[in-house]
Scaffold this active site. Sequence first.
Site, PDB file in Angstrom:
ATOM      1  N   HIS A 323       5.175  18.322  -1.224  1.00  0.00           N
ATOM      2  CA  HIS A 323       4.928  19.673  -1.730  1.00  0.00           C
ATOM      3  C   HIS A 323       5.918  20.700  -1.204  1.00  0.00           C
ATOM      4  O   HIS A 323       6.117  21.734  -1.852  1.00  0.00           O
ATOM      5  CB  HIS A 323       3.506  20.113  -1.387  1.00  0.00           C
ATOM      6  CG  HIS A 323       2.452  19.481  -2.258  1.00  0.00           C
ATOM      7  ND1 HIS A 323       1.972  18.215  -2.040  1.00  0.00           N
ATOM      8  CD2 HIS A 323       1.811  19.956  -3.354  1.00  0.00           C
ATOM      9  CE1 HIS A 323       1.071  17.927  -2.964  1.00  0.00           C
ATOM     10  NE2 HIS A 323       0.956  18.951  -3.772  1.00  0.00           N
ATOM     11  N   GLY A 324       6.509  20.464  -0.069  1.00  0.00           N
ATOM     12  CA  GLY A 324       7.435  21.463   0.434  1.00  0.00           C
ATOM     13  C   GLY A 324       7.998  21.105   1.789  1.00  0.00           C
ATOM     14  O   GLY A 324       7.399  20.334   2.547  1.00  0.00           O
TER      15      GLY A 324
END
Length: 470
Positions: A323-324
């Site tokens: 996700h990041g």
Amino acid sequence: MLFNSWQFLPFIAVVLALYFVLPFRWQNRMLLAASCLFYGAWDWRFLVLLVISTSIDYVVARRIEASHDERVRRRLLFVSCAANLGILGFFKYFNFFVDSAVDAAHLLGMELSGAHLNVILPVGISFYTFHAMSYNVDVYRGKLKPIRSFPDYMLFVLFFPQLVAGPIARAALLIPQVTHPRSVRRDQILAGLWLVLWGYFKKMVVADNLAPLVGRVFEGDSQASGLECLLAVYAFAYQIYCDFSGYTDIARGLAKIMGFELTLNFNLPYLAKSPAEFWHRWHISLSTWLRDYLYIPLGGSRHGTWKTYRNLAVTMLLGGLWHGAAWNFVLWGAYHGLLLCVHRLLGGERADDAKPARPWTAVLSCIGMFHLTCLGWLFFRANSLSQIGGLLRRMATDLSPTHSAVEMLAPLVLFAGLLWLIEAWIQNADDPSVRPAWNWGLGPLTVSGLLAALVVFTSGPPQQFLYFQF
């Protein structure tokens, strides 16, 4: 190009007008050109990068099929995975790993300086990387024959409705729809129109109007009361759900109108009664991808209890990192891995397969799981680990009803209430969130109400979808 921008309206109008008058092969060529235009509108360099990675995967898949030497096949698969993960790692994680190494050295008493790259993160890179990787893995496993036409393969990867934020396409589902003529039925068009409208409502009415409540605490007032922090976490739970599921509803709706079927990505996740059920309802295309291409290859639950827990933890850690490039996403993944392990340790997997729970037990389980999920969303949304600690401390010590908290409560109840009201009505459909009851009075009334809400509650420039950053 954003789904919720004015520029998208003439784009999709021209695409649909051409689509319904062109023969099959020209439909595909037009959709490929439209997808390139759609993606290149952000930055043409993103498109060049995508074409390069797509070309590598296309050639590798053909070579894997042609080779009868298992060592050569494995090397080719390694080349494909290394190319995809190398591009993803360079653009998304290079600075994160450099900064982490510098911080670790500092803790050990060493002084290091790291070089930073000023690179722009290509939009949707995590999504189309997973599209391509699953294709070559399935070809290697013999589950899929490689596609012969390079333009058709490019359309599979670049198909504009799902390119930027999913759902993550499985080649076995989408490629046959690309390579074979499609027929469009009236019920598909109606279902598609409903999904598009419902997606716009969730994004532009619910998510975008809750965003200021979330930003007030996470980006603004560092002295917000504990109750304000708590309400901001609840608001973010609905913001991220409506923002992300709204995008995928629009994507699935547009695809349906053209005769394509994309996988269901959300199935009322806040009605989940356990951590395992939540991941059967939330971002389904990602959770099943992680299961099939990471958890099961690691061994799944086949090699004893502790290795099962290890595999769950590793899968969710990497799912969080997907996700990041930040430690709060790693913490979020670890948290959900812990929930899954504890759920299994307490016999939750067996309980999920047992007879249905009593109504009040099910309700309490839903409420408890919702709050566990919201705690995870705090980790996900926070800007730093120190902010997480500060927000938790305030929520544990200060729940006084300040004037700002009362101001936050009304829009939260309004927009979350509207969402639940409509989802409660449509949840008994075979495919939740697909269509209203078009053949009776409440359907047209609901459609009119959603259109009116879009007019009344939408203002200002279009807001980017949250998952574009992933």
